[in-house]
Design a protein around this motif. Structure first.
Motif: not given
Length: 251
Positions: A63, A67, A95, A101, A181, A185
């Motif tokens: 994760s 980024d 994300g 994602t 995640s 999003p």
């Protein structure tokens, strides 16, 4: 609309997370076990290293490596984001963009899951009678046909129940989604009631049960639906699998 979106992604995720891991693991096992391949133990060790590290640690590290560093080109971010940008000129929208994602999550899950499938398939491949392959070679059968007619049916017969278990497990795979995640999003035009773009039914249920706006009624309904989907799929697919239909043939 939200439920349909989450259910669709849950089924798509479970399909790819199960069968991509399985077939890629089988392919790697076949390649490593092939005669003439050198350093077999080394290749197995490299692949199994991901199993030695606790999964939640691997997922949290990945994760951070994915980024986006703000989501704009040149803004830095994790090492994988920087590497992709330097090599391909594309800034990962992990994300931030739902499709990106989702693809990244499936790829990360391959990194975690393929070694398990490789180990499982390696043990089974060693038990396939060599006489079957020898007879096929004498008949002039090529490698693809040998795989389709000997290797794959044998593997599916032995691992049919395992595949069902893995599929149901991936339907309820909380760790990979939540640690990578967090379900995001989001898209307010598609999702409501706290759900986001990569939420599975199980992570959505968790948010409804323990989130800020708790909705126990909806959470209960989702829990029942998850149980029904898991139970029906398990019963129907198992009864139609070669592990049941071809039992007498393989004995």
């Amino acid at each position: 609309n939200t439920f349909k979106q989450v259910l669709f992604w849950t089924l798509v995720w479970a399909f790819f997370a199960t069968f991509l891991n399985y077939f890629l693991g089988m392919l790697v096992a076949i390649m490593i076990n092939k005669k003439g391949i050198k350093f077999k133990k080394l290749w197995r060790t490299i692949l199994v290293m991901t199993i030695a590290i606790p999964q939640f640690v691997s997922l949290l590290i990945m994760s951070k490596m994915l980024d986006t560093g703000g989501g704009t080109p040149g803004s830095g971010g994790g090492i994988i984001t920087q590497l992709v940008e330097s090599l391909f000129g594309y800034h990962l929208q992990f994300g931030l963009d739902i499709l990106t994602t989702r693809i990244c999550i499936i790829l990360v899950n391959l990194w975690i899951g393929v070694p398990y499938s490789m180990l499982l398939c390696s043990g089974i491949l060693m038990n396939i009678p060599e006489d079957l392959y020898e007879s096929a070679r004498i008949d002039g059968t090529g490698p693809v046909r040998r795989f389709m007619k000997i290797t794959l049916p044998y593997m599916l017969f032995v691992t049919g129940p395992y595949l069902i278990t893995q599929f149901i497990g991936n339907l309820n795979n909380f760790n990979v989604i939540y640690l990578l995640s967090g379900g995001g999003p989001g898209d307010l035009s598609l999702y409501t009631d706290g759900a986001k773009g990569t939420d599975l039914l199980i992570t959505w249920l968790y948010k409804l049960s323990l989130g800020a706006d708790r909705n126990y009624k909806l959470a209960s309904v989702i829990g029942i639906i998850v149980f029904l989907i898991s139970a029906i799929l398990s019963l129907v697919v198992y009864n139609r699998s070669s592990a049941v239909k071809g039992e007498e043939h393989f004995q």
